[in-house]
Design a protein around this motif. Structure first.
Motif, short mmCIF file in Angstrom:
data_model
loop_
_atom_site.label_atom_id
_atom_site.label_comp_id
_atom_site.label_asym_id
_atom_site.label_seq_id
_atom_site.Cartn_x
_atom_site.Cartn_y
_atom_site.Cartn_z
N GLY A 151 0.81 -1.22 0.00
CA GLY A 151 0.00 0.00 0.00
C GLY A 151 0.84 1.26 0.00
N GLY A 152 1.99 1.24 0.70
CA GLY A 152 2.86 2.40 0.75
C GLY A 152 3.44 2.77 -0.59
N LEU A 153 3.53 1.81 -1.50
CA LEU A 153 4.03 2.09 -2.84
C LEU A 153 3.06 2.95 -3.63
N TYR A 154 1.78 2.92 -3.24
CA TYR A 154 0.78 3.72 -3.94
C TYR A 154 0.38 4.95 -3.14
N PHE A 190 9.05 6.96 1.05
CA PHE A 190 10.35 7.58 0.76
C PHE A 190 10.98 6.95 -0.49
N LEU A 191 10.90 5.63 -0.59
CA LEU A 191 11.46 4.96 -1.77
C LEU A 191 10.70 5.35 -3.03
N ARG A 192 9.36 5.50 -2.91
CA ARG A 192 8.54 5.88 -4.06
C ARG A 192 8.95 7.25 -4.57
N PHE A 193 9.15 8.20 -3.65
CA PHE A 193 9.55 9.55 -4.06
C PHE A 193 10.97 9.56 -4.64
N MET A 194 11.83 8.70 -4.13
CA MET A 194 13.18 8.62 -4.66
C MET A 194 13.15 8.21 -6.14
N ILE A 195 12.29 7.25 -6.46
CA ILE A 195 12.16 6.78 -7.85
C ILE A 195 11.54 7.87 -8.73
N LEU A 196 10.49 8.54 -8.23
CA LEU A 196 9.84 9.59 -9.01
C LEU A 196 10.80 10.74 -9.30
N ILE A 197 11.57 11.15 -8.30
CA ILE A 197 12.50 12.27 -8.49
C ILE A 197 13.60 11.88 -9.46
N TYR A 211 18.85 11.97 1.94
CA TYR A 211 17.78 12.19 2.92
C TYR A 211 16.68 11.13 2.78
N LEU A 212 16.23 10.88 1.55
CA LEU A 212 15.15 9.92 1.34
C LEU A 212 15.58 8.51 1.74
N LEU A 213 16.81 8.14 1.41
CA LEU A 213 17.30 6.80 1.74
C LEU A 213 17.44 6.63 3.25
N ILE A 214 18.00 7.64 3.91
CA ILE A 214 18.15 7.58 5.37
C ILE A 214 16.80 7.45 6.05
#
Length: 365
Positions: A151-154, A190-197, A211-214
């Motif tokens: 669910g967090g992926l969406y 956080f991982l989802r936003f890392m991929i989008l960015i 920051y996102l990875l940490i």
């Protein structure tokens, strides 16, 4: 054409009688044979009107259905009586009602349509239904945790709302598991936003990915700690009672979430209007009241007019605001007397605290 339609009607009548006899005399409820018979009857017009790849695909589907018939029968026998009705309801709200809704804005200049409102309802119901299916049929011991990850992926906000609502029926042993699943949803955010960015701007990605990875690791570690505490404190045998299937779609919480989505979308719009362009920092906090993905994507698509450091700072602020709002959603949907409250405050508080430290480090170092 008339001959084909007439033959189809006769075949349908005979198959219906066959199904009625099997149901009334032998208590057999499978429909695989009926589906295969209807597809087979339609093969002739398919071959004459469709390209070769299509009718080959149909033949392969028929063969697979024939081979997997016993598997489908066993699966159907495991299903409760009301589960087919629940599946039909979900298909109706997502596959029939949703596509029929208009995309026209309800309020001028605000991106709020009947389609987007109902989509929020479908997303929450879908996550709730997925959580139920995973826990019942796939991951009997850790279905809640898997629901948080998927669910967090969406949508972490929708996932947290659903999990908090479901936690009301959880035993004292399972309470920590729900909070751990909520934090795993935050970790996946956080991982989802890392991929989008990374997809939209490599330059901003190089500045913000540490920051996102940490924070993804921090949220996952806090989730692991809470879950491990729950496992060590088990004094009672696991509750063997199966999860209630009477309301796996959680329509009530879905409608509440959709209402809040509308309210926060309107608030975000008017904050931007009255704060002007100088209110970007304020807007980054306000955007956390709803889905922050559109706000961050808008920043990424305007990187030519906004400095990279400003985009990074506003993204961090929006994420912190969103996690804070998610914590309030969790507290609200879990209920006043919920045994999750200390763990929600402690878990989310830790993640928010580390976020603030990193934001201050970004501003002053």
């Amino acid at each position: 054409m008339r001959l084909f339609m007439g033959g189809g009607a006769v075949l349908g009548l005979l198959l219906g009688l066959n199904y009625y006899v099997k149901q009334s005399q032998f208590h057999v409820f499978g429909v695989t044979t009926i589906i295969i018979a209807l597809i087979t009857y339609c093969l002739a017009p398919i071959v004459s009107t469709q390209p070769s790849w299509f009718y080959v695909m149909v033949v392969v589907t028929v063969l697979l259905l024939t081979e997997l018939k016993h598997t489908f029968t066993e699966f159907a026998q495991r299903m409760k009586n009301d589960e087919m009705i629940t599946l039909a309801k979900f298909l109706a709200i997502s596959g029939i009602i949703l596509p029929m809704l208009p995309h026209k804005n309800l309020i001028p200049d605000i991106n709020l349509t009947p389609y987007s409102i109902w989509l929020a309802t479908v997303v929450v119901s879908g996550i709730s239904y997925l959580s139920y299916l995973l826990k019942r049929y796939v991951f009997h011991e850790s279905g809640v945790l898997v629901s948080g990850i998927i669910g967090g992926l969406y949508s972490s906000t929708a996932t947290i709302s659903v999990l908090a609502r479901k936690s009301r029926k959880a035993s004292a042993q399972e309470a920590n598991e729900y909070v751990a699943a909520m934090l795993l949803a935050v970790s996946m955010m956080f991982l989802r936003f890392m991929i989008l960015i990374l997809i939209f701007s490599r330059e901003i990605f190089m500045s913000i990915y540490p920051y996102l990875l940490i924070m993804s690791v921090v949220a996952a570690v806090v989730a692991w700690f809470i879950h491990s505490r729950q496992r060590r404190s088990k004094d009672l045998p696991a509750d063997s009672e199966e999860e209630d299937s009477s309301n796996p779609l959680e329509f009530k919480v879905a409608l509440i979430f959709a209402t809040l989505f509308v309210i926060f979308t309107v608030l975000t719009h008017y904050t931007l209007v009255y704060a002007g362009t100088g209110g970007l920092n304020l807007l980054s906090f306000v955007s956390g009241l709803s889905d922050i993905t559109p706000f961050i994507l808008n920043l990424l698509q305007n990187t030519g007019s906004v400095a990279v450091l400003v985009v990074v700072a506003c993204s961090m602020q929006a994420i912190i605001s969103n996690i804070l709002v998610n914590m309030f959603y969790a507290l609200f949907f879990a209920g006043k007397g919920s045994k999750l409250r200390p763990w929600i405050l402690g878990g989310f508080g830790t993640v928010i605290g580390v976020n603030l430290v990193l934001l201050l480090f970004f501003y002053f170092i």
